[in-house]
Design an enzyme around this catalytic site. Structure first.
Site, short mmCIF file in Angstrom:
data_model
loop_
_atom_site.label_atom_id
_atom_site.label_comp_id
_atom_site.label_asym_id
_atom_site.label_seq_id
_atom_site.Cartn_x
_atom_site.Cartn_y
_atom_site.Cartn_z
N ASP A 282 0.80 -1.24 0.00
CA ASP A 282 0.00 0.00 0.00
C ASP A 282 0.83 1.28 0.00
O ASP A 282 0.28 2.37 -0.15
CB ASP A 282 -0.97 -0.01 1.21
CG ASP A 282 -0.24 -0.24 2.55
OD1 ASP A 282 -0.81 -0.90 3.43
OD2 ASP A 282 0.91 0.26 2.70
N HIS B 225 6.78 -7.77 -1.23
CA HIS B 225 5.74 -8.25 -2.16
C HIS B 225 5.42 -7.21 -3.21
O HIS B 225 4.35 -7.25 -3.81
CB HIS B 225 4.48 -8.64 -1.37
CG HIS B 225 4.71 -9.81 -0.45
ND1 HIS B 225 3.86 -10.13 0.58
CD2 HIS B 225 5.73 -10.70 -0.40
CE1 HIS B 225 4.34 -11.20 1.22
NE2 HIS B 225 5.47 -11.55 0.65
N CYS C 45 3.53 -5.05 -23.50
CA CYS C 45 4.60 -4.14 -23.97
C CYS C 45 5.41 -3.55 -22.83
O CYS C 45 6.32 -2.74 -23.06
CB CYS C 45 3.98 -3.01 -24.80
SG CYS C 45 3.04 -1.82 -23.80
N1 APR Z 1 -2.65 -3.94 14.91
C1 APR Z 1 -1.76 -4.96 14.95
N2 APR Z 1 -1.99 -6.17 14.37
C2 APR Z 1 -3.17 -6.32 13.74
C3 APR Z 1 -4.16 -5.31 13.67
C4 APR Z 1 -3.86 -4.07 14.29
N3 APR Z 1 -4.72 -3.05 14.29
N4 APR Z 1 -5.23 -5.80 12.97
C5 APR Z 1 -4.90 -7.07 12.62
N5 APR Z 1 -3.68 -7.39 13.09
C6 APR Z 1 -2.93 -8.63 12.90
C7 APR Z 1 -3.74 -9.90 12.89
O1 APR Z 1 -3.87 -10.41 14.21
C8 APR Z 1 -2.85 -10.82 12.02
O2 APR Z 1 -1.88 -11.48 12.82
O3 APR Z 1 -2.33 -8.54 11.62
C9 APR Z 1 -2.13 -9.84 11.09
C10 APR Z 1 -2.66 -9.86 9.67
O4 APR Z 1 -2.34 -11.11 9.12
P1 APR Z 1 -2.64 -11.37 7.57
O5 APR Z 1 -4.01 -10.88 7.25
O6 APR Z 1 -2.27 -12.79 7.30
O7 APR Z 1 -1.63 -10.39 6.81
P2 APR Z 1 -0.09 -10.64 6.49
O8 APR Z 1 0.56 -11.38 7.59
O9 APR Z 1 0.47 -9.32 6.11
O10 APR Z 1 -0.15 -11.57 5.17
C11 APR Z 1 1.08 -11.87 4.57
O11 APR Z 1 -0.08 -12.89 2.73
O12 APR Z 1 -1.84 -12.82 1.25
C12 APR Z 1 -0.50 -12.59 1.39
O13 APR Z 1 0.72 -11.08 0.10
C13 APR Z 1 -0.21 -11.14 1.14
O14 APR Z 1 1.48 -9.78 2.17
C14 APR Z 1 0.40 -10.66 2.44
C15 APR Z 1 0.90 -11.95 3.08
#
Ligand code: APR
Length: 250
Positions: free
Chosen positions: A106, A121, A132
């Site tokens: 993002d 990523h 192209c």
């Molecule tokens: N503050 C801190 N942690 C949070 C918050 C918050 N406000 N809200 C959610 N979380 C935590 C959740 O508890 C979870 O452990 O963030 C984590 C999000 O996990 P995912 O949704 O799996 O995201 P991520 O770990 O970034 O995924 C990794 O997976 O789909 C692919 O490419 C995508 O980069 C991504 C990768």
């Protein structure tokens, strides 16, 4: 929320065991209004990533990917960093955070002022024509699902879809920083997707402490767990680290 003692312990460890490196995931952007992937309400709860976000599925039917990501990409400029992103940028500016590895696409860390960033990523800012290679900048991409280049080719963001290799330079830098840090601050990631998921254990194998900020413990298996939203905990942690450094002998 986080106990004072745990915040103090984490701040003391960060000052005593430099350099600090951060690893972030979708959770740090949740308070900026960007859905996560696997926590409650996450994108992959609604859509199967194998169908919507793998390179094989994209080549077969790019409209599926664009049907769930097109609006987010076209509105990318509207998303703003939250106090969690800003706290990490503040630690970098104070010389207390050497490098930030993010799984996020993002661009909010850079908007917050972080400069030393590895985007494992890729990013949604750049959109390329698969035919192209012409580059478009989000959100100024042609209409349509999928959007097409003037040459007729399908456009794809410069992000890593499932089944794609990570950018080699980004992976090499992330592995090097994880192996060379004294503390790894893991924020807002489920730590399930490789190779990012290996970074906490690589850091630990090289003697580092893993400190986690999350709503719940993840697979990062941190030595120190700071429970709470990143937008609340990181500013508290940054303030304690800055105060701790003032106390440390010169
Ligand atoms: N503050 C801190 N942690 C949070 C918050 C918050 N406000 N809200 C959610 N979380 C935590 C959740 O508890 C979870 O452990 O963030 C984590 C999000 O996990 P995912 O949704 O799996 O995201 P991520 O770990 O970034 O995924 C990794 O997976 O789909 C692919 O490419 C995508 O980069 C991504 C990768």
């Amino acid at each position: 929320m986080v106990a004072e003692s745990t915040l103090g312990e984490a701040a003391a460890a960060i000052v005593a065991r430099p350099p600090l490196v951060a690893l972030t995931g979708a959770g740090i952007s949740a308070e900026s209004g960007i859905p996560t992937f696997r926590s409650p309400g996450g994108l992959w709860e609604k859509f199967d990533p194998a169908v919507y976000a793998s390179i094989e599925a994209f080549r077969r039917d790019p409209a599926k990917y664009w049907s769930i990501r097109g609006e987010f990409i076209r509105n990318l400029d509207a998303y703003r960093p939250n106090p969690g992103h800003l706290a990490l940028a503040e630690l970098e500016a104070a010389g207390l955070l050497r490098h930030l590895i993010t799984q996020n696409i993002d661009g909010l860390h850079q908007k917050a002022g972080s400069r030393s960033v590895t985007e494992l990523h890729g990013n949604l800012r750049e959109i390329f024509c698969l035919a192209c290679r012409r580059r478009y900048l989000a959100p100024r991409i042609p209409p349509g699902t999928p959007p097409r280049c003037d040459c007729g080719g399908v456009l794809k963001p410069n992000t890593v879809l499932f089944g794609e290799a990570l950018p080699p330079a980004a992976l090499e830098r992330a592995l090097r920083e994880a192996a060379g840090c004294g503390c790894l601050l893991v924020v807002g990631t489920s730590a399930l997707v490789q190779p990012a998921a290996s970074l906490p254990s690589i850091a630990r194998e090289h003697g580092a402490w893993v400190i986690e900020v999350n709503l719940e413990r993840s697979a990062a298996a941190a030595e120190l767990f700071l429970e709470g939203p990143a937008g609340v905990v990181l500013p508290q942690l940054a303030a304690r680290v800055l105060a701790e450094r003032e106390k440390a002998p010169r």
